[in-house]
Design a protein around this motif. Structure first.
Motif, PDB file in Angstrom:
ATOM      1  N   PRO A 117      46.259   3.434  35.810  1.00 32.61           N
ATOM      2  CA  PRO A 117      46.170   4.871  36.094  1.00 32.61           C
ATOM      3  C   PRO A 117      47.157   5.295  37.177  1.00 32.61           C
ATOM      4  O   PRO A 117      47.390   4.595  38.158  1.00 32.61           O
ATOM      5  CB  PRO A 117      44.724   5.031  36.579  1.00 32.61           C
ATOM      6  CG  PRO A 117      43.984   3.877  35.985  1.00 32.61           C
ATOM      7  CD  PRO A 117      44.960   2.750  35.949  1.00 32.61           C
ATOM      8  N   GLY A 118      47.764   6.459  36.966  1.00 30.39           N
ATOM      9  CA  GLY A 118      48.625   7.056  37.971  1.00 30.39           C
ATOM     10  C   GLY A 118      50.005   6.446  38.086  1.00 30.39           C
ATOM     11  O   GLY A 118      50.758   6.790  39.009  1.00 30.39           O
ATOM     12  N   THR A 119      50.389   5.553  37.173  1.00 32.49           N
ATOM     13  CA  THR A 119      51.706   4.920  37.238  1.00 32.49           C
ATOM     14  C   THR A 119      52.631   5.375  36.110  1.00 32.49           C
ATOM     15  O   THR A 119      53.723   4.837  35.951  1.00 32.49           O
ATOM     16  CB  THR A 119      51.587   3.381  37.184  1.00 32.49           C
ATOM     17  OG1 THR A 119      51.064   2.989  35.901  1.00 32.49           O
ATOM     18  CG2 THR A 119      50.679   2.862  38.287  1.00 32.49           C
ATOM     19  N   ASP A 120      52.215   6.353  35.338  1.00 34.39           N
ATOM     20  CA  ASP A 120      53.048   6.859  34.239  1.00 34.39           C
ATOM     21  C   ASP A 120      54.404   7.316  34.762  1.00 34.39           C
ATOM     22  O   ASP A 120      55.408   7.245  34.046  1.00 34.39           O
ATOM     23  CB  ASP A 120      52.358   8.036  33.547  1.00 34.39           C
ATOM     24  CG  ASP A 120      50.954   7.705  33.087  1.00 34.39           C
ATOM     25  OD1 ASP A 120      50.745   7.567  31.885  1.00 34.39           O
ATOM     26  OD2 ASP A 120      50.058   7.599  33.950  1.00 34.39           O
ATOM     27  N   LYS A 146      45.448  15.808  31.858  1.00 34.27           N
ATOM     28  CA  LYS A 146      44.731  15.539  33.105  1.00 34.27           C
ATOM     29  C   LYS A 146      45.098  14.194  33.709  1.00 34.27           C
ATOM     30  O   LYS A 146      45.274  14.076  34.931  1.00 34.27           O
ATOM     31  CB  LYS A 146      43.216  15.615  32.873  1.00 34.27           C
ATOM     32  CG  LYS A 146      42.413  15.578  34.170  1.00 34.27           C
ATOM     33  CD  LYS A 146      40.927  15.641  33.911  1.00 34.27           C
ATOM     34  CE  LYS A 146      40.354  14.306  33.521  1.00 34.27           C
ATOM     35  NZ  LYS A 146      38.884  14.249  33.538  1.00 34.27           N
ATOM     36  N   GLY A 147      45.222  13.162  32.892  1.00 32.58           N
ATOM     37  CA  GLY A 147      45.529  11.842  33.406  1.00 32.58           C
ATOM     38  C   GLY A 147      46.870  11.747  34.087  1.00 32.58           C
ATOM     39  O   GLY A 147      47.122  10.818  34.859  1.00 32.58           O
ATOM     40  N   HIS A 174      55.630  15.303  40.220  1.00 31.07           N
ATOM     41  CA  HIS A 174      56.728  14.435  39.779  1.00 31.07           C
ATOM     42  C   HIS A 174      56.363  13.708  38.488  1.00 31.07           C
ATOM     43  O   HIS A 174      57.213  13.528  37.609  1.00 31.07           O
ATOM     44  CB  HIS A 174      57.089  13.449  40.884  1.00 31.07           C
ATOM     45  CG  HIS A 174      57.818  14.090  42.018  1.00 31.07           C
ATOM     46  ND1 HIS A 174      59.196  14.136  42.106  1.00 31.07           N
ATOM     47  CD2 HIS A 174      57.366  14.753  43.109  1.00 31.07           C
ATOM     48  CE1 HIS A 174      59.561  14.784  43.200  1.00 31.07           C
ATOM     49  NE2 HIS A 174      58.458  15.173  43.823  1.00 31.07           N
ATOM     50  N   GLN A 175      55.116  13.318  38.361  1.00 28.68           N
ATOM     51  CA  GLN A 175      54.685  12.578  37.176  1.00 28.68           C
ATOM     52  C   GLN A 175      54.719  13.456  35.930  1.00 28.68           C
ATOM     53  O   GLN A 175      55.284  13.080  34.899  1.00 28.68           O
ATOM     54  CB  GLN A 175      53.284  12.022  37.410  1.00 28.68           C
ATOM     55  CG  GLN A 175      52.795  11.065  36.341  1.00 28.68           C
ATOM     56  CD  GLN A 175      51.760  10.116  36.901  1.00 28.68           C
ATOM     57  OE1 GLN A 175      52.055   8.973  37.221  1.00 28.68           O
ATOM     58  NE2 GLN A 175      50.530  10.579  37.021  1.00 28.68           N
ATOM     59  N   PHE A 207      56.834   8.290  43.504  1.00 35.01           N
ATOM     60  CA  PHE A 207      55.910   8.237  44.621  1.00 35.01           C
ATOM     61  C   PHE A 207      54.614   7.623  44.100  1.00 35.01           C
ATOM     62  O   PHE A 207      54.098   8.062  43.072  1.00 35.01           O
ATOM     63  CB  PHE A 207      55.621   9.633  45.178  1.00 35.01           C
ATOM     64  CG  PHE A 207      56.831  10.349  45.697  1.00 35.01           C
ATOM     65  CD1 PHE A 207      57.254  10.171  46.998  1.00 35.01           C
ATOM     66  CD2 PHE A 207      57.556  11.191  44.862  1.00 35.01           C
ATOM     67  CE1 PHE A 207      58.380  10.826  47.475  1.00 35.01           C
ATOM     68  CE2 PHE A 207      58.680  11.848  45.318  1.00 35.01           C
ATOM     69  CZ  PHE A 207      59.098  11.667  46.638  1.00 35.01           C
ATOM     70  N   PRO A 208      54.087   6.608  44.781  1.00 33.11           N
ATOM     71  CA  PRO A 208      52.815   6.044  44.310  1.00 33.11           C
ATOM     72  C   PRO A 208      51.670   7.011  44.578  1.00 33.11           C
ATOM     73  O   PRO A 208      51.680   7.758  45.561  1.00 33.11           O
ATOM     74  CB  PRO A 208      52.674   4.768  45.148  1.00 33.11           C
ATOM     75  CG  PRO A 208      53.467   5.036  46.392  1.00 33.11           C
ATOM     76  CD  PRO A 208      54.607   5.915  45.969  1.00 33.11           C
TER      77      PRO A 208
END
Length: 895
Positions: free
Chosen positions: A251-254, A401-402, A411-412, A747-748
């Motif tokens: 999650p959150g690394t796309d 949402k993800g 940024h994602q 950005f992580p």
């Protein structure tokens, strides 16, 4: 049922008699479905005055063309809920808080509205900002929330919106970027012509989202004809269950994967839509070493290097013929280069092997996905639609949402959008289109309703229709003056404030310019949905007076409301806003225009009232009916379809004049006749249900018909960084200001830096959107509850079977999830292989309201694990971080 003793209510009931003209005891009536915010066309069977069945309308493209999803069918049970709010009530227990008994006492409509109006008048005389407001977009509220209720508060003079429902976990980023790129609230594949979809972190067309039944229908048809769908998501049992391939991702690394894919496309594969970048984006704009645009000295407009004439010209110079995308130049003594050239060089650092290490998606997979997207997009091709040749790009990346509910959300999500821009597929046939149709020429007989996006500041795309804070041109940072601080952050339309644990401290740092005196809520369950319930409780207890318009009591009304007003259920409500979601939720692609009206299928029971009539009545008592009428005139006559219109009153009146005190029935009838002609008013819609007409290619595939550009380079962030930072830091908002950069960068997400990499908190908790539920409301529905108990993924915590084995956890055990701050949530576990090895998934439920006995205690309240403070908010758009690092362990089932 008691005799009605309110004159206005009696008059409103007279209006309703027209909806059953023949007096039949068994009939079908047209309306819209209010089970979520997709407002599908619907018809309802009514027997002896009671709705007994609901289904879709085959003639309408807004929905399933006759089909209706299970949630929609189940809404009949919501109407018959014995726990409905039937009369105005006031609180008798002065103590407020989670789980408190309000001690409801029935009161009259006059007492309820007079009490509210007196408080609002006093606030308006002192500082209108002391009135704050919030809403939820569904179920049954949808465009009433944004086109009727919100304008009431805007007309009052307050922009102090405190997200009341799913807004904090909603699309703060997706809606902002959707506006800048598509002039739309969200995006969907053009299913009818699309051949390849990479879906990331979203379930539209499967479990929820815009155009649910429409997308289900179109998506199923596309898959049946051979469209390939690949799902890259931490969970594989929702959208992944419909996919040709499921790719688990942390999650959150796309963002890492998207940047690597963009790098591969422009720097290795070398095939992208150059003409689209040249003419439809700001890629050719010249940028200096400070990353800001080099501007024409006379007009201030960004400059473009014209390769034909070998000179810099303003972007809107009519002699501009061949914009450069590469090279270095000197203009007005400034060394510069096209923004796209800067971006292209910047992307080189994001290698697929690097992205693989961060995301757990293999380098080989990242390379394959990039190659397949380019090949399937058929860059440069066209197709004939209704005799017109239009660009054809039948491949896209889509998410929701993800992607956007993270501290790196802008940024994602924008990096995903960048890939689509490189493919040149945005709002063209087969590509990615807005969640609706943002350009409309109106009905062929009248030319109404009509609207379209346009170019404004710097030639950039600007929505022609928008509710919530206008996304472009962005306002200058100001304040602090709003309780949610969005006046400081020009690109943030919403965030979780003031329901954060550090709000009180930050407001004190801001000098406490005023204190909230009244909170108005519409359909919202704030303490359950705004984030972690504890800081939400803390703020709600501070507000001296809270009123709510709602169909049911919930955790928020019981714990905190002083007065609750009974709204009609959508099956008994006359809703003028049902078809106002052109840019939000409307038939996409070449599906027909399908205009519906939310109409009562039966007479309201008890003292429930139509939403608009409540607002009209309250506006008169407060003394803002003239201002409210002006807003409705502007919006419904298509003069100005934005919230920011208090300084732009209408100068002509087509539907409602400033001094008129008409009721909802007449307002709806006038609006329909304005759109479709005198013979097609409300009675026509009662008889026929839906107005349809064919869509033109230049309406749905409008990209090359609107002379406006979209961002691949976010130069405005370079201008805003120091101004925002200065105001924010002054009041204690210390955020990741490096994100204010023109170049999309890695950005992580904050939850990865909350704990050490080798910490015992080594699972990522995610909150999934369940196929059965509409936010938390539907947990009270007996049909939905029965199915939820059968579905192993709804009421349970889902964990990978190997992760369970390592922790000594077996399927069906009761487990506790604990975050790094010691917050805990418990539930029964479902072990599965359809989830990422390092993730654990929860549907956010777990209610405690006495007025929702079916939902009581069902599921797990994931929000209890969330960290609600400024460190866990995207510094650009205000997106709330809804993932959290947790540890999981087995506990006794009775704990």
């Amino acid at each position: 049922m008691d005799e009605i003793n309110n004159e206005k209510l009696r008059q409103e009931r007279e209006d309703y008699k027209v909806f059953n003209q023949n007096g039949s005891n068994d009939y079908w009536a047209y309306t819209i479905c209010g089970g979520c915010y997709c407002v599908c066309g619907a018809k309802v069977r009514v027997v002896d005055g009671q709705p007994v069945a609901i289904e879709g309308i085959p003639e309408s493209d807004l929905g399933g063309q006759g089909g209706l999803c299970g949630k929609g069918v189940a809404t009949i049970m919501d109407y018959h809920d014995p726990n409905r709010v039937n009369y105005p009530v006031k609180r008798t227990n002065p103590k407020k808080g989670i789980g408190e008994d309000p001690g409801w006492q029935r009161i009259s409509w006059d007492e309820a509205l007079d009490t509210i109006a007196e408080k609002l008048r006093k606030i308006r005389e002192t500082d209108p900002r002391q009135l704050i407001w919030g809403f939820t977009p569904s179920p049954g509220t949808t465009f009433k929330a944004t086109v009727l209720v919100s304008p009431f508060f805007v007309s009052f003079g307050t922009l102090n919106r405190a997200a009341g429902g799913v807004g904090t976990a909603c699309g703060a980023v997706a809606h902002h970027v959707g506006a800048l790129v598509h002039a739309a609230w969200d995006i969907l594949p053009d299913y009818k012509y699309c051949n390849y979809v990479l879906r990331c972190g979203g379930n539209e067309g499967v479990a929820g989202g815009r155009s649910l039944a429409t997308a289900i229908r179109l998506g199923a048809e596309a898959r049946e004809r051979g469209m390939k769908m690949i799902v890259m998501d931490p969970v594989g049992y929702i959208s992944g269950s419909k996919a040709d391939e499921w790719i688990p991702i942390l999650p959150g690394t796309d963002l890492a994967v998207f940047l690597a894919m963009a790098n591969l496309i422009v720097n290795e594969i070398g095939i992208y839509d150059v003409e689209f970048i040249r003419s439809r984006t700001n890629g050719p704009y010249l940028a200096g070493s400070d990353r800001k645009f080099v501007r024409d000295e006379e007009t201030g407009h960004p400059l473009i290097w014209d390769e034909q004439d070998n000179i810099a010209k303003p972007y809107d110079d009519p002699t501009l013929t061949h914009p450069s995308l590469e090279g270095e130049y000197t203009v007005n003594g400034v060394k510069c280069q096209p923004a796209f050239n800067l971006l292209k060089e910047h992307l080189k650092q994001y290698k697929p092997v690097w992205a693989a290490e961060i995301s757990t998606v293999s380098e080989e997979t990242i390379r394959r996905l990039s190659r397949e997207l380019v090949e399937e997009a058929r860059i440069g091709s066209t197709i004939e639609i209704n005799g017109q040749q239009v660009p054809y790009r039948p491949a896209c990346v889509v998410g929701y949402k993800g992607l956007n509910t993270h501290t790196n959300g802008l940024h994602q999500y924008a990096a995903m959008t960048l890939i689509n821009s490189l493919l040149g597929n945005q709002d063209v046939c087969g590509g990615i289109v807005g969640s609706g149709t943002v350009r409309g020429f109106g009905h062929p007989d009248t030319g109404r309703p009509s609207f379209q996006p346009y170019a404004s500041y710097d030639g950039m795309l600007t929505p022609g229709v928008w509710f919530s804070k206008a996304p472009w041109p962005p306002p200058e940072p100001s304040g602090p003056g709003l309780l949610n601080f969005t006046d400081i952050f020009p690109h943030a339309g919403r965030n979780p404030y003031p329901y954060c644990e550090d709000w009180d401290e930050i407001w004190t740092n801001a000098g406490r310019p005023y204190e909230p005196q009244t909170l108005g809520l519409y359909g919202a369950n704030t303490v359950m949905s705004a984030g972690n319930p504890k800081p939400a409780e803390k703020f709600l207890k501070k507000v001296p007076f809270i009123f709510s318009i709602n169909t049911v009591h919930n955790e928020t009304t019981e714990g905190f409301a002083d007065i609750v007003l009974p709204e009609c259920h959508f099956l008994e409500n006359l809703d003028p806003s049902a078809s106002q979601g052109y840019f939000f939720n409307y038939p996409i692609g070449m599906d027909k225009w399908s205009f519906h009206v939310g109409m009562p299928v039966c007479e309201p029971k008890y003292e429930r009232r139509c939403t608009t009539d409540i607002l009209f009545d309250l506006a008169e008592r407060v003394g803002i009916r003239e201002q409210y009428n002006a807003f409705l005139e502007n919006w419904f006559s298509n003069k100005l379809m934005k919230w920011e219109q208090t300084d732009t009153p209408p100068t002509s009146f087509d539907i409602i004049k400033p001094g008129e005190n008409i009721r909802t029935y007449e307002f709806v009838d006038r609006s329909l006749k304005f759109y479709f002609g005198e013979e097609r008013g409300l009675e026509w819609f009662i008889e026929n249900g839906v107005m349809t007409w064919d869509k033109k290619p230049e309406e749905c595939y409008w990209r090359y018909h609107v002379d406006a550009r979209i961002p691949v380079y976010y130069e405005i962030h370079e201008h805003d960084r120091e101004k925002v930072k200065q105001r924010a830091e002054k009041i204690g908002l210390h955020m990741e200001w490096e994100q204010y950069t023109a170049l999309l960068s890695y950005f992580p997400a904050k939850f990865y830096t909350d704990v050490d990499p080798d910490s015992e908190y080594n699972l990522v908790g995610v909150s999934t959107r369940d196929v059965l539920h509409t936010q938390r409301f539907s947990a009270e529905n007996p049909y939905v509850d029965e199915l939820s108990q059968i579905n192993p993924y709804t009421y349970n915590i889902v964990m990978h079977e190997e992760a369970g084995k390592e922790r000594g956890i077996a399927d069906g055990d009761t487990v506790c999830l604990e975050n790094f701050r010691g917050n805990k949530a418990t539930g029964r576990v479902k072990l599965s292989r359809l989830i990422h090895r390092h993730a654990v998934a929860v549907v956010g439920l777990g209610g405690w309201a006495k007025g929702r006995p079916v939902a009581y205690g069902k599921g797990t309240n994931f929000n209890e694990l969330l960290v609600a403070d400024h460190n866990h908010i995207d510094p650009l758009c205000g997106a709330f971080e809804i993932c959290v690092k947790v540890k999981a362990y087995k506990v006794d089932s009775e704990q």
